[in-house]
Every structure is written in structure tokens, then in C-alpha cells.
Enzyme design. Structure first.
Site, PDB file in Angstrom:
ATOM      1  N   GLU A 177       0.816  -1.208   0.000  1.00  0.00           N
ATOM      2  CA  GLU A 177       0.000   0.000   0.000  1.00  0.00           C
ATOM      3  C   GLU A 177       0.852   1.262   0.000  1.00  0.00           C
ATOM      4  O   GLU A 177       0.535   2.250  -0.677  1.00  0.00           O
ATOM      5  CB  GLU A 177      -0.937   0.013   1.212  1.00  0.00           C
ATOM      6  CG  GLU A 177      -2.022  -1.052   1.181  1.00  0.00           C
ATOM      7  CD  GLU A 177      -3.112  -0.772   0.156  1.00  0.00           C
ATOM      8  OE1 GLU A 177      -3.066   0.282  -0.507  1.00  0.00           O
ATOM      9  OE2 GLU A 177      -4.029  -1.611   0.036  1.00  0.00           O
ATOM     10  N   ARG A 181       1.008   4.042  -3.067  1.00  0.00           N
ATOM     11  CA  ARG A 181       0.459   5.353  -2.700  1.00  0.00           C
ATOM     12  C   ARG A 181       1.569   6.366  -2.434  1.00  0.00           C
ATOM     13  O   ARG A 181       1.633   7.413  -3.086  1.00  0.00           O
ATOM     14  CB  ARG A 181      -0.449   5.231  -1.467  1.00  0.00           C
ATOM     15  CG  ARG A 181      -1.631   4.279  -1.646  1.00  0.00           C
ATOM     16  CD  ARG A 181      -2.577   4.324  -0.456  1.00  0.00           C
ATOM     17  NE  ARG A 181      -3.496   3.187  -0.438  1.00  0.00           N
ATOM     18  CZ  ARG A 181      -4.758   3.255  -0.048  1.00  0.00           C
ATOM     19  NH1 ARG A 181      -5.270   4.399   0.353  1.00  0.00           N
ATOM     20  NH2 ARG A 181      -5.531   2.179  -0.036  1.00  0.00           N
ATOM     21  N   ASP A 306      -5.702  -8.691  -8.497  1.00  0.00           N
ATOM     22  CA  ASP A 306      -5.948  -7.794  -9.620  1.00  0.00           C
ATOM     23  C   ASP A 306      -4.709  -7.160 -10.259  1.00  0.00           C
ATOM     24  O   ASP A 306      -4.398  -7.368 -11.443  1.00  0.00           O
ATOM     25  CB  ASP A 306      -6.927  -6.702  -9.203  1.00  0.00           C
ATOM     26  CG  ASP A 306      -6.612  -6.077  -7.836  1.00  0.00           C
ATOM     27  OD1 ASP A 306      -5.566  -6.372  -7.250  1.00  0.00           O
ATOM     28  OD2 ASP A 306      -7.451  -5.281  -7.352  1.00  0.00           O
ATOM     29  N   GLU A 467     -12.347   2.078 -10.133  1.00  0.00           N
ATOM     30  CA  GLU A 467     -12.052   1.171 -11.253  1.00  0.00           C
ATOM     31  C   GLU A 467     -12.942   1.405 -12.473  1.00  0.00           C
ATOM     32  O   GLU A 467     -12.474   1.333 -13.613  1.00  0.00           O
ATOM     33  CB  GLU A 467     -12.166  -0.284 -10.783  1.00  0.00           C
ATOM     34  CG  GLU A 467     -11.082  -0.715  -9.811  1.00  0.00           C
ATOM     35  CD  GLU A 467     -11.325  -0.244  -8.392  1.00  0.00           C
ATOM     36  OE1 GLU A 467     -10.362  -0.210  -7.604  1.00  0.00           O
ATOM     37  OE2 GLU A 467     -12.493   0.092  -8.055  1.00  0.00           O
TER      38      GLU A 467
END
Length: 565
Positions: A177, A181, A306, A467
Site C-alpha cells: 500500500e 500510494r 488484480d 475502477e
């Protein structure tokens, strides 16, 4: 000296004021009685009406605070445009999205500046990511892209003074993460502004998270104790966590000239390329760190899997199509996905979806996650780069499904996932929380399900996910079909109507409920500013603005310039 004249003067000065007040009242009273009876009645009714409206609104706020009359006024109303794509309309829509970004930033700046997240209903803050100010860092390049330069400078001034070698006491930092980010956000802010301080901070983030790779195989641990300068031991890591840091570390190596970052991340790709799979190109989500084997978990293009597939294509593009390993792995995965994981609604032949497989690739789950709605954008991009026209047709059908997830709800917001039944009337239970492969016989489909093409499960929340609008932006740029702009605008209007608060935007608990005040979840993830609003802005921008031919967007929508030749 006597004070008497002064006192007399003060007293005499007061009398004209008192007389003026009396004369004003007298004049108003006289004018009122000079009005005829009809005029006095009309004026009285008008005053009573205004008073009644004010009292009613106060009562609404007392008994149902934050509830709205159909939500807040949208920034710009919908426009029916004969050409469906005039520059004037695009400019208005960009301005509306820019205003939304400024609204969210100003709320963050006022109530949570320097903290990880704003709580947009209570106007408080949290430090759920360890206190690095993640919303600020994630939003920097969005501010720059939207030409909000004063706000960008506010963020940079804070970011360059953050010590990323520290986190709040007792916190362990999630490796993946903070790569997508924080590291990516600093890298792109540097590439845009050329402020060297940002690159220095990006290098610090890259270094404090690098101990994650200190394992026997090089497969990273999922968390790092930055205060101690070491990784937190674990037995397994999910596919997305291990396989979605490669672009960021490659860009860091490019900009610093230090190959250690790219080499460490690339080792993960090499291991997973060689490891045994239940079906070519399809990866169960759990990786054993000590062996590098794929051990368990579903095969999914949704959560925890994903972005691994996304990064195969994007690394190939980033390298100017020079590393064939990424192309080969991507093509193998997409071909198998199309063979094993793509199905169609029994009620709407245009509605395709991507379900999940179990770890053996034999059992199928008819569950389509909002997270999986990045897939049509990925397929459209791959169709252009790799000349795969069939992938573009599938991308169009999947985008249609993703939009209908929004379009078929009363709020116009999309749920966390939708469910499909097969032609034997079998599917997942609406109340099932545990087993995504426990297919059961369903009751006869109601008319509402037949009209929608799918049905909803227990999680009907919308957490401001990006998305679908990501895919809309890419599909418009690849195809030029203006319908994707209209779909994106409709989604934006729903965001404005249902999720906007006095300070920012909030996640929504149940997209089927119009009880807005009880649905706002008091949460705004940093990806709303980093991704959702950025993709909407780019959807209404010229196609050569941050062109897909010149930039590759990481999984948090941070645009990296392609690798220098």
C-alpha cells in the site's frame, strides 16, 4: 476643571438618536396603516410563508441531520448536447470535477492536514497508515494535473518535512500500500515539478520499505516495522502485494541511477514466472514466502490478485515493449482468463463478467467485484499495444456491465460486487459471507433481476472506488466513443448528489438506500483523490493530456513517464 459641559454635551448628543429611533418606528407604523387591506394581507402571508419554511428546515436538521432534499446541488447540471462532445461541455465538466477536488482538498486541509485521512462527516482525522499523511501524498499529482498549484505547493511544503523512517508507535507499515500510494505519489510529483526534495523523499520511502525483500527467496514480507528498520516475518503474502511494486521500484531506479530497487522487485516476477500454476497464466492469490510456491486461495482479477495482471502489461509498455517476458506472461494470463473466467448474464447478452476460480481452477464463482472493473481498461490498452482486437470487444462488454452496476441502483452508485445466476438457476446466496464457491439453487428470478441482469449480495457499499471510471477514461481514449463520457458524467453526478458532505466526500453504506444521512460512512480513502477524481478529470480532457502513449499509470493512478531510452 468642571465636567458639567461635557456631561451635558453627551446627554444632548443622545437625544437626537432616541428621537430618530422613535421617528423611524413611527414612520414604519404610519406606512403600514397607509397600505390598503389587500396589500397588508399579501405581505402578511408572504412573511408567514418565509417563517414557515425556516422553521421546517430547522426541524429537518434537528430530527434528520445531514439529510437532503435529493442531495446537494451538483456543481454543473446535466447538459443535453447535440454533438455529445463539444469542447464547451468538456470544459464545464472538467471544471466541475476540479471543483470537487478542491472541495475535498480544502476539507482535508482544514480538518486533517498532515494526517492520513479525513473523516468527512465528523470532520476528524485518522492515521490508519501510520501517520505519513497518505491522503496528502496520494493527491499531489492530481492537484498538479488539475492546475491547482497553490494547493500542490501546500502539500509539497508538508511532504518534504515528513520523516518516513518513522511511523506511529507500534504500527507496522503495509509494504504494497505504501509503495503504490506514497512512493509512487512522490515519484510522480517529482517528475511533474522537478522539485529535487520530492525525489529525495521518494528515495527515503523506497529505502525504509526495502527490508521487505530480506527473505530467503526474495518474495517480500507484507509489512515493515519502519521504526525498527526491519520487516515483520510472515509465512505468506498475497499475489497483489508481492507483484505490484515493480513499476514503482523500476521508476525509482531510473531516477536515482541505483539498480538495487528494480533488481529486488524483478526477482519476484522471475520466481512467479517459473512457479507451478494450476492453469497456464492463472495464479492462486497466496504465495509461500520461503518456497515461492503458489499455495492456496482463489484465482481472481479482483481483490488480492488484480494488479499483478495489470502490471505485466504496464511493465511491457513502460519498457517500450523491449522486455518480452512481460508480454508473454500477460498474454498467457488473458487467454486463460477468457477461456475459464469470463461468463455472460442469462438475462442480458451484452452483459459479460469475470468471475473467480478456486485454487485448482476447476470451481467457478459467479461473483463480479467492483475491483475487477479495471479489467476492461486493461484489455482495451492491451488490445491497442498488442494488436488484439477481440480483447477490445470484450472490454466494451465488460465496461457496459460495470456501468450498469451503477445505472441500475436508485442512487446511481455501484456496489462492492454483483452476483449472477446460470441457466440452471444456480448461483451464490445473497447472504453468504464465507464461501464464494458455494453455489446453490436459487428461487425464480424476480422481474427486477431480469431487468438488471444481476442481483446484489450482502455488501452493497460504495467506498468511492475508481475502477469503473478508470476503464471509462481508457475506453474513451482508445475508441473515441462518446458514450463513455456520458456514463462517466452520470457517475460524477451521483457522487455529487449522494456522497458529498460539507467538507469532502464519504463512502456510502448501501447503494440501494436513499436514507442518505444514515448511509454516509464517515470515510474517504486517499484513492478517491488520487484515482477517482483524476480519472474523471482526464475523461473530459483532451486525449493528448497525459497521453496513454507517453505515460503508464500505476495501480493508484500515478502517471509515470515511460522509461528513458
Amino acid at each position: 476643571m468642571s465636567l458639567e459641559p461635557t456631561l451635558r454635551s453627551e446627554l444632548s448628543d443622545e437625544r437626537p438618536l432616541l428621537n430618530g429611533e422613535r421617528s423611524l418606528k413611527s414612520r414604519i407604523k404610519a406606512k403600514w396603516y397607509r397600505l390598503d387591506r389587500v396589500s397588508r394581507v399579501v405581505f402578511s402571508l408572504f412573511a408567514l410563508t418565509i417563517g414557515g419554511i425556516i422553521v421546517a428546515r430547522v426541524m429537518i436538521e434537528i430530527f434528520d441531520p445531514l439529510d437532503l432534499w435529493n442531495g446537494p446541488r451538483v456543481t454543473i447540471p446535466p447538459r443535453v448536447d447535440d454533438g455529445n462532445d463539444t469542447a464547451h461541455t468538456d470544459k464545464e465538466r472538467r471544471t466541475a470535477v476540479r471543483s470537487a477536488m478542491r472541495h475535498a482538498w480544502e476539507g482535508y486541509h482544514q480538518y486533517a492536514f498532515g494526517h492520513d485521512e479525513l473523516l468527512p462527516v465528523s470532520n476528524k482525522s485518522n492515521d490508519k497508515w501510520g501517520g505519513w499523511g497518505v491522503t496528502l501524498i496520494d493527491a499531489l499529482d492530481t492537484l498538479y494535473i488539475m492546475e491547482l498549484y497553490d494547493e500542490f505547493d501546500q502539500g509539497v511544503t508538508h511532504a518534504v518535512n515528513v520523516d518516513f523512517a518513522k511511523a506511529k508507535k507500534g504500527y507496522t507499515t503495509p509494504f504494497f500500500e505504501m509503495i503504490i500510494r506514497s512512493l509512487a505519489g512522490l515519484l510522480t510529483a517529482y517528475e511533474m515539478s522537478l522539485d529535487r526534495r520530492l525525489l529525495d523523499k521518494a528515495e527515503q520511502v523506497g529505502n525504509v520499505l526495502l527490508p521487505a525483500f530480506n527473505t530467503s527467496t526474495g518474495i517480500p514480507y507484507p509489512r515493515v516495522d519502519v521504526n525498527a528498520g526491519q520487516a515483520v516475518p510472515a509465512s505468506r503474502v498475497c499475489l497483489a502485494e508481492a507483484g505490484t511494486v515493480q513499476l514503482e521500484y523500476w521508476k525509482l531506479s531510473e531516477l536515482t541511477g541505483n539498480p538495487v530497487y528494480h533488481n529486488a522487485a524483478q526477482r519476484v516476477v522471475d520466481i512467479l514466472d517459473e512457479t507451478a500454476k494450476p492453469y497456464p497464466g492463472l495464479y492462486p492469490i497466496w504465495i509461500d514466502i520461503e518456497s515461492g510456491n503458489l499455495t492456496s486461495g482463489q484465482i481472481t482479477f479482483g481483490g488480492q490478485g488484480d494488479s499483478w495482471y495489470e502490471y505485466m502489461l504496464k511493465q511491457y509498455i513502460f519498457s517500450h515493449k523491449k522486455n518480452d517476458q512481460y508480454r508473454r506472461m500477460y498474454v498467457e494470463s488473458i487467454d486463460s482468463m477468457k477461456e475459464k473466467m469470463v461468463k455472460r448474464s442469462v438475462f442480458d447478452p451484452q452483459m459479460y463478467y469475470v468471475g473467480d476460480l478456486d485454487s485448482t481452477a476447476k470451481r467457478f464463482s459467479p461473483k463480479f467485484q467492483h475491483l475487477t472493473c479495471f479489467v476492461p481498461g486493461m484489455l482495451a490498452l492491451g488490445s491497442k499495444v498488442l494488436d488484439r482486437p477481440d480483447d477490445l470487444e470484450l472490454a466494451k462488454n465488460l465496461t457496459y456491465t460495470c456501468f450498469q452496476m451503477y445505472n441500475q441502483t436508485v442512487t446511481g452508485l455501484g456496489p462492492e460486487y454483483v452476483l449472477f445466476r446460470d441457466d440452471q438457476n444456480k448461483g451464490l446466496s445473497k447472504t453468504n459471507h464465507d464461501d464464494d464457491f458455494a453455489v446453490v439453487s436459487l428461487d425464480k428470478a424476480p422481474d427486477s433481476e431480469k431487468a438488471d441482469g444481476f442481483y446484489l449480495g450482502y455488501d452493497k457499499s460504495y467506498i468511492l472506488r475508481p475502477e469503473t471510471v478508470e476503464s471509462l477514461m481508457i475506453l474513451y481514449r482508445i475508441t473515441g466513443d462518446k458514450v463513455y463520457k456520458e456514463w462517466g458524467w452520470q457517475i460524477f453526478l451521483a457522487l455529487e448528489k449522494w456522497t458529498k458532505t460539507n467538507s469532502a466526500y464519504s463512502a456510502y453504506r448501501d447503494v440501494t438506500s436513499t436514507k442518505r444521512s444514515s448511509m454516509l460512512m464517515d470515510s474517504m480513502e486517499s484513492f478517491f483523490l488520487a484515482e477517482t477524481l483524476k480519472y474523471l478529470y482526464l475523461l473530459f480532457s483532451p486525449a493528448d493530456y497525459y497521453s496513454l502513449d507517453e505515460y503508464v499509470f500505476n495501480t493508484e493512478a500515478h502517471p509515470f513517464k515511460l522509461l528513458r531510452h
